[in-house]
Write an enzyme that holds these catalytic residues in place. Structure first.
Site, short mmCIF file in Angstrom:
data_model
loop_
_atom_site.label_atom_id
_atom_site.label_comp_id
_atom_site.label_asym_id
_atom_site.label_seq_id
_atom_site.Cartn_x
_atom_site.Cartn_y
_atom_site.Cartn_z
N HIS A 51 0.84 -1.20 0.00
CA HIS A 51 0.00 0.00 0.00
C HIS A 51 0.88 1.25 0.00
CE1 HIS A 51 -3.13 -2.76 1.41
NE2 HIS A 51 -4.02 -1.81 1.19
N ASP A 57 15.43 17.84 -0.41
CA ASP A 57 16.26 18.28 -1.54
C ASP A 57 16.79 17.09 -2.34
OD1 ASP A 57 16.05 21.02 -1.25
OD2 ASP A 57 17.84 21.22 0.01
N ASP A 60 9.01 18.97 -7.45
CA ASP A 60 9.21 20.04 -6.48
C ASP A 60 8.20 19.83 -5.37
OD1 ASP A 60 9.59 22.30 -4.98
OD2 ASP A 60 8.85 23.70 -6.50
N PHE A 61 8.66 19.20 -4.28
CA PHE A 61 7.77 18.94 -3.16
C PHE A 61 7.49 20.23 -2.40
CE2 PHE A 61 10.05 14.86 -3.73
CZ PHE A 61 8.95 14.08 -4.05
N GLN A 111 10.82 26.59 2.27
CA GLN A 111 11.22 25.34 1.58
C GLN A 111 12.72 25.14 1.68
OE1 GLN A 111 9.70 24.11 -2.37
NE2 GLN A 111 8.30 25.83 -2.23
N GLU A 147 13.73 21.75 3.52
CA GLU A 147 14.05 20.71 2.54
C GLU A 147 15.52 20.30 2.60
OE1 GLU A 147 12.62 22.00 -1.29
OE2 GLU A 147 10.53 21.65 -0.70
MN MN Z 1 2.47 -1.78 3.70
MN MN Z 2 10.31 22.03 -2.93
#
Ligand code: MN
Ligand code: MN
Length: 220
Positions: free
Chosen positions: A60, A191, A200-201, A210, A214
């Site tokens: 999952h 990063d 780009d989180f 960020q 990051e």
């Molecule tokens: Mn799992």
């Molecule tokens: Mn980012």
């Protein structure tokens, strides 16, 4: 939950979701894996038994137990678009440990934003190395990565993210023999995951913030 899916890999690129206490309850595990009926017509809908005999577990991405407040939510985690070919030692080892930590934090009243997926191609299951499994040729990721953003309480949204916000980033190999390992052995920075995945989180968070969160590794 959101499931962008690459048409030629038959797996989600990433899954993003929120977790707080309100998602948690005590419904029975749905345990009924099923093809995702909402995929566009030109996508192959992976079936549960496409994993049979593959040497990989049906891992999952969003944990079943994190959607345990009602049956519909719980069953949605059993759609095959929320599943990746994962070694059991990863699934039931360091990956599970971080899932447990995340759920504990939610029960303590935190709100988490979790983004995760697989990267690269080729893992080693109980039947050896494979880049894909099953008749529909489901891509086997080389690693499983995750970003967990921990906010003090539900409802804060972006403004709750500061330079002090805890962010847990990990990247774990899709291999056997790591069941006794801790998620802490696989800590990395956002990063590094951005470089690895090309995403780009936390892009809705102010750039200055960020930059700080990051670059930080969570404490071991
Ligand atoms: Mn799992
Ligand atoms: Mn980012």
């Amino acid at each position: 939950m959101h499931f962008p899916t690459t048409i030629d890999k038959r797996i989600a690129n990433w899954v993003s979701r929120q977790l707080n206490e309100s998602w948690l309850g005590d419904v029975d595990r749905c345990s009924s894996f099923s093809p995702d009926p909402d995929l566009p017509d030109n996508f192959v809908a992976v079936r549960p038994n496409d994993y049979s005999g593959s040497g990989f577990s049906r891992g999952h991405i969003t944990r079943s137990g994190d959607r345990s407040n009602n049956r519909i939510d719980n069953c949605s985690t059993f759609l095959m678009t929320n599943i990746l070919p994962q070694t059991q030692d990863n699934n039931g080892g360091p990956w599970l440990e971080l899932e447990n930590l995340s759920q504990d934090l939610a029960r303590e009243g935190k709100e988490l934003y979790i983004i995760s997926g697989g990267n690269g191609e080729g893992g080693t299951g109980t039947k050896g190395f494979a880049t894909e499994i099953g008749k529909p040729k489901i891509s086997v990721p080389a690693t499983f990565w995750k970003v967990v953003v921990v906010l003090d309480r539900p409802g804060l949204g972006n403004r709750g993210v500061t330079e002090e916000t805890r962010v847990i980033a990990v990247n774990m190999p899709n291999v056997p023999g790591i069941q006794k390992k801790s998620y802490k052995d696989y800590l990395t920075t956002v990063d590094s995951l951005e470089e690895l995945t090309g995403y780009d989180f936390l892009s809705d968070v102010l750039e200055e913030i960020q930059k700080v969160i990051e670059a930080k590794k969570d404490a071991e």
